[in-house]
Scaffold this motif. Sequence first.
Motif, PDB file in Angstrom:
ATOM      1  N   ALA A 226       0.870  -1.173   0.000  1.00  0.00           N
ATOM      2  CA  ALA A 226       0.000   0.000   0.000  1.00  0.00           C
ATOM      3  C   ALA A 226       0.906   1.222   0.000  1.00  0.00           C
ATOM      4  CB  ALA A 226      -0.922   0.010   1.219  1.00  0.00           C
ATOM      5  N   ASP A 227       0.993   1.867  -1.160  1.00  0.00           N
ATOM      6  CA  ASP A 227       1.915   2.995  -1.323  1.00  0.00           C
ATOM      7  C   ASP A 227       3.333   2.511  -1.008  1.00  0.00           C
ATOM      8  OD1 ASP A 227       2.846   5.496  -1.889  1.00  0.00           O
ATOM      9  OD2 ASP A 227       1.492   6.558  -0.547  1.00  0.00           O
ATOM     10  N   SER A 228       4.000   3.109  -0.005  1.00  0.00           N
ATOM     11  CA  SER A 228       5.372   2.686   0.295  1.00  0.00           C
ATOM     12  C   SER A 228       5.435   1.629   1.394  1.00  0.00           C
ATOM     13  CB  SER A 228       6.218   3.903   0.720  1.00  0.00           C
ATOM     14  OG  SER A 228       5.743   4.441   1.942  1.00  0.00           O
ATOM     15  N   ILE A 229       4.260   1.143   1.833  1.00  0.00           N
ATOM     16  CA  ILE A 229       4.210   0.137   2.896  1.00  0.00           C
ATOM     17  C   ILE A 229       4.194  -1.254   2.262  1.00  0.00           C
ATOM     18  CG2 ILE A 229       2.928  -0.716   4.900  1.00  0.00           C
ATOM     19  CD1 ILE A 229       1.639   2.082   5.077  1.00  0.00           C
ATOM     20  N   HIS A 230       5.136  -2.074   2.645  1.00  0.00           N
ATOM     21  CA  HIS A 230       5.246  -3.430   2.091  1.00  0.00           C
ATOM     22  C   HIS A 230       5.222  -4.433   3.246  1.00  0.00           C
ATOM     23  CE1 HIS A 230       6.498  -6.649  -0.665  1.00  0.00           C
ATOM     24  NE2 HIS A 230       7.211  -7.085   0.357  1.00  0.00           N
ATOM     25  N   VAL A 231       4.260  -5.370   3.200  1.00  0.00           N
ATOM     26  CA  VAL A 231       4.104  -6.375   4.257  1.00  0.00           C
ATOM     27  C   VAL A 231       4.447  -7.746   3.695  1.00  0.00           C
ATOM     28  CG1 VAL A 231       2.519  -7.469   5.877  1.00  0.00           C
ATOM     29  CG2 VAL A 231       2.312  -5.028   5.397  1.00  0.00           C
ATOM     30  N   ASP A 232       5.372  -8.430   4.343  1.00  0.00           N
ATOM     31  CA  ASP A 232       5.698  -9.818   4.016  1.00  0.00           C
ATOM     32  C   ASP A 232       4.861 -10.695   4.929  1.00  0.00           C
ATOM     33  OD1 ASP A 232       6.845 -12.412   3.917  1.00  0.00           O
ATOM     34  OD2 ASP A 232       8.771 -11.597   3.282  1.00  0.00           O
ATOM     35  N   LEU A 233       3.837 -11.358   4.362  1.00  0.00           N
ATOM     36  CA  LEU A 233       2.892 -12.116   5.167  1.00  0.00           C
ATOM     37  C   LEU A 233       3.493 -13.380   5.752  1.00  0.00           C
ATOM     38  CD1 LEU A 233      -0.190 -11.762   2.801  1.00  0.00           C
ATOM     39  CD2 LEU A 233       0.198 -10.547   4.950  1.00  0.00           C
ATOM     40  N   LEU A 234       4.543 -13.910   5.133  1.00  0.00           N
ATOM     41  CA  LEU A 234       5.179 -15.115   5.657  1.00  0.00           C
ATOM     42  C   LEU A 234       6.180 -14.782   6.760  1.00  0.00           C
ATOM     43  CD1 LEU A 234       5.771 -17.176   2.376  1.00  0.00           C
ATOM     44  CD2 LEU A 234       3.856 -17.276   3.977  1.00  0.00           C
TER      45      LEU A 234
ATOM     46  N   LYS B 120       6.095 -12.022   8.401  1.00  0.00           N
ATOM     47  CA  LYS B 120       5.411 -11.134   9.343  1.00  0.00           C
ATOM     48  C   LYS B 120       6.256  -9.893   9.634  1.00  0.00           C
ATOM     49  CE  LYS B 120       2.477 -14.559  11.641  1.00  0.00           C
ATOM     50  NZ  LYS B 120       1.219 -13.926  11.237  1.00  0.00           N
ATOM     51  N   SER B 121       6.726  -9.278   8.562  1.00  0.00           N
ATOM     52  CA  SER B 121       7.545  -8.075   8.689  1.00  0.00           C
ATOM     53  C   SER B 121       6.976  -6.973   7.815  1.00  0.00           C
ATOM     54  CB  SER B 121       8.995  -8.370   8.280  1.00  0.00           C
ATOM     55  OG  SER B 121       9.066  -8.746   6.918  1.00  0.00           O
ATOM     56  N   VAL B 122       7.272  -5.732   8.188  1.00  0.00           N
ATOM     57  CA  VAL B 122       6.759  -4.571   7.472  1.00  0.00           C
ATOM     58  C   VAL B 122       7.916  -3.635   7.141  1.00  0.00           C
ATOM     59  CG1 VAL B 122       5.180  -2.605   7.548  1.00  0.00           C
ATOM     60  CG2 VAL B 122       4.569  -4.734   8.715  1.00  0.00           C
ATOM     61  N   ARG B 123       7.972  -3.201   5.890  1.00  0.00           N
ATOM     62  CA  ARG B 123       8.953  -2.214   5.450  1.00  0.00           C
ATOM     63  C   ARG B 123       8.227  -1.002   4.901  1.00  0.00           C
ATOM     64  NH1 ARG B 123      14.262  -3.609   5.081  1.00  0.00           N
ATOM     65  NH2 ARG B 123      14.745  -5.800   5.520  1.00  0.00           N
ATOM     66  N   VAL B 124       8.737   0.176   5.232  1.00  0.00           N
ATOM     67  CA  VAL B 124       8.215   1.426   4.705  1.00  0.00           C
ATOM     68  C   VAL B 124       9.379   2.165   4.064  1.00  0.00           C
ATOM     69  CG1 VAL B 124       7.099   3.618   5.223  1.00  0.00           C
ATOM     70  CG2 VAL B 124       6.393   1.555   6.440  1.00  0.00           C
ATOM     71  N   ASN B 125       9.270   2.441   2.759  1.00  0.00           N
ATOM     72  CA  ASN B 125      10.384   3.033   2.027  1.00  0.00           C
ATOM     73  C   ASN B 125      11.666   2.227   2.250  1.00  0.00           C
ATOM     74  OD1 ASN B 125       9.007   5.281   0.837  1.00  0.00           O
ATOM     75  ND2 ASN B 125       8.964   6.226   2.872  1.00  0.00           N
ATOM     76  N   ASP B 126      11.490   0.901   2.272  1.00  0.00           N
ATOM     77  CA  ASP B 126      12.589  -0.062   2.444  1.00  0.00           C
ATOM     78  C   ASP B 126      13.218  -0.013   3.833  1.00  0.00           C
ATOM     79  OD1 ASP B 126      13.759  -2.237   1.164  1.00  0.00           O
ATOM     80  OD2 ASP B 126      15.607  -1.123   0.765  1.00  0.00           O
TER      81      ASP B 126
ATOM     82  N   TYR C 186      -4.266  -6.732   9.846  1.00  0.00           N
ATOM     83  CA  TYR C 186      -5.724  -6.868   9.781  1.00  0.00           C
ATOM     84  C   TYR C 186      -6.346  -5.647   9.114  1.00  0.00           C
ATOM     85  CZ  TYR C 186     -10.426  -8.275  11.096  1.00  0.00           C
ATOM     86  OH  TYR C 186     -11.748  -8.648  11.051  1.00  0.00           O
ATOM     87  N   LEU C 187      -5.888  -4.453   9.480  1.00  0.00           N
ATOM     88  CA  LEU C 187      -6.435  -3.238   8.879  1.00  0.00           C
ATOM     89  C   LEU C 187      -6.136  -3.183   7.386  1.00  0.00           C
ATOM     90  CD1 LEU C 187      -5.587  -0.638  11.674  1.00  0.00           C
ATOM     91  CD2 LEU C 187      -7.875  -1.370  10.969  1.00  0.00           C
ATOM     92  N   MET C 188      -4.935  -3.629   6.995  1.00  0.00           N
ATOM     93  CA  MET C 188      -4.581  -3.620   5.575  1.00  0.00           C
ATOM     94  C   MET C 188      -5.390  -4.657   4.797  1.00  0.00           C
ATOM     95  SD  MET C 188      -0.464  -2.914   5.467  1.00  0.00           S
ATOM     96  CE  MET C 188      -0.420  -2.945   3.664  1.00  0.00           C
ATOM     97  N   ARG C 189      -5.619  -5.830   5.401  1.00  0.00           N
ATOM     98  CA  ARG C 189      -6.443  -6.846   4.736  1.00  0.00           C
ATOM     99  C   ARG C 189      -7.863  -6.327   4.500  1.00  0.00           C
ATOM    100  NH1 ARG C 189      -4.524 -11.947   4.135  1.00  0.00           N
ATOM    101  NH2 ARG C 189      -2.802 -12.659   5.445  1.00  0.00           N
ATOM    102  N   HIS C 190      -8.303  -5.439   5.388  1.00  0.00           N
ATOM    103  CA  HIS C 190      -9.653  -4.881   5.280  1.00  0.00           C
ATOM    104  C   HIS C 190      -9.563  -3.393   4.942  1.00  0.00           C
ATOM    105  CE1 HIS C 190      -9.989  -8.513   7.763  1.00  0.00           C
ATOM    106  NE2 HIS C 190     -11.186  -8.633   7.246  1.00  0.00           N
ATOM    107  N   SER C 191      -8.619  -3.057   4.072  1.00  0.00           N
ATOM    108  CA  SER C 191      -8.406  -1.655   3.717  1.00  0.00           C
ATOM    109  C   SER C 191      -9.670  -1.039   3.129  1.00  0.00           C
ATOM    110  CB  SER C 191      -7.244  -1.528   2.724  1.00  0.00           C
ATOM    111  OG  SER C 191      -7.435  -2.335   1.587  1.00  0.00           O
TER     112      SER C 191
ATOM    113  N   PHE D 264      -8.094   1.861   7.270  1.00  0.00           N
ATOM    114  CA  PHE D 264      -6.834   1.983   6.525  1.00  0.00           C
ATOM    115  C   PHE D 264      -7.206   2.563   5.167  1.00  0.00           C
ATOM    116  CE2 PHE D 264      -3.186   0.721   4.043  1.00  0.00           C
ATOM    117  CZ  PHE D 264      -2.126   0.819   4.929  1.00  0.00           C
ATOM    118  N   GLU D 265      -6.788   3.796   4.907  1.00  0.00           N
ATOM    119  CA  GLU D 265      -7.320   4.571   3.794  1.00  0.00           C
ATOM    120  C   GLU D 265      -6.792   4.137   2.420  1.00  0.00           C
ATOM    121  OE1 GLU D 265      -9.604   6.769   3.954  1.00  0.00           O
ATOM    122  OE2 GLU D 265      -9.628   7.706   5.932  1.00  0.00           O
ATOM    123  N   ILE D 266      -5.612   3.547   2.375  1.00  0.00           N
ATOM    124  CA  ILE D 266      -5.003   3.194   1.094  1.00  0.00           C
ATOM    125  C   ILE D 266      -5.400   1.774   0.722  1.00  0.00           C
ATOM    126  CG2 ILE D 266      -2.837   3.054  -0.197  1.00  0.00           C
ATOM    127  CD1 ILE D 266      -1.552   4.748   2.028  1.00  0.00           C
TER     128      ILE D 266
END
Length: 224
Positions: free
Chosen positions: A129-137, A139-145, A160-165, A219-221
């Motif tokens: 979502a934009d610059s937010i990248h979630v690795d579901l396996l 369970k990590s989150v990167r923003v602008n790397d 959960y919020l991203m799954r129901h964006s 989650f707006e995006i």
Amino acid sequence: MRILVVEDDPILSHHIKSQLSELGHQVLCAGTAKEGLFFAKDYPNDVAIVDLGLPDKDGISLIKEMRAADLRFPILVLTARSNWQDKVAGLDAGADDYIVKPFQKEEIVARLNALVRRSSGFVKPEMTADSIHVDLLAKSVRVNDNLLELTAFEYDLLEYLMRHSRQVVSKQRLLDVLYEDQEGDPNTIEVMISRIRKKIANAGQENPISTIRGQGYIFEIQAQ
């Protein structure tokens, strides 16, 4: 993930719960069709595992009742029956996949992950979502790397919020996601949402989570 397991064999049910819990999933177990339907209706579930041989009612009937109640989470049939007729019956009743006993832990985990990804519209094991990248396996989150340092609860909330964006999610639903059948403090959600927002902002991404007064959070995006 929040996983509902409807299995009357207490040993197998315990093993499935232990194995999935070790991977960070929240697992709710039911030993009868009646109990399974109650948990399916009253708790937020991402996926269900349903055994076909239940003591009070067969699993096929339970799956039909779940679908009749407009419960749309994916269902994985668990069966000791290897004939194709039972597999087809399960799929026709509304199940999404099946696995035959005995099975390996890795197989059931892979099938559950695939079902949840597909049901959420994510074919690959990741969300963006934009610059937010979630690795579901992982369970990590990167923003602008930049890797965000999130607690397990913070990660679960954000995923959960991203799954129901673009859907309003109530504070009570988020409490249920985090605390399963235990009682949590609503103020905890506010604190964690605030921390997530700050961590995302510090990584250079505009705040994607809005508060809808009296209703919850969104989650707006649109996540992809």
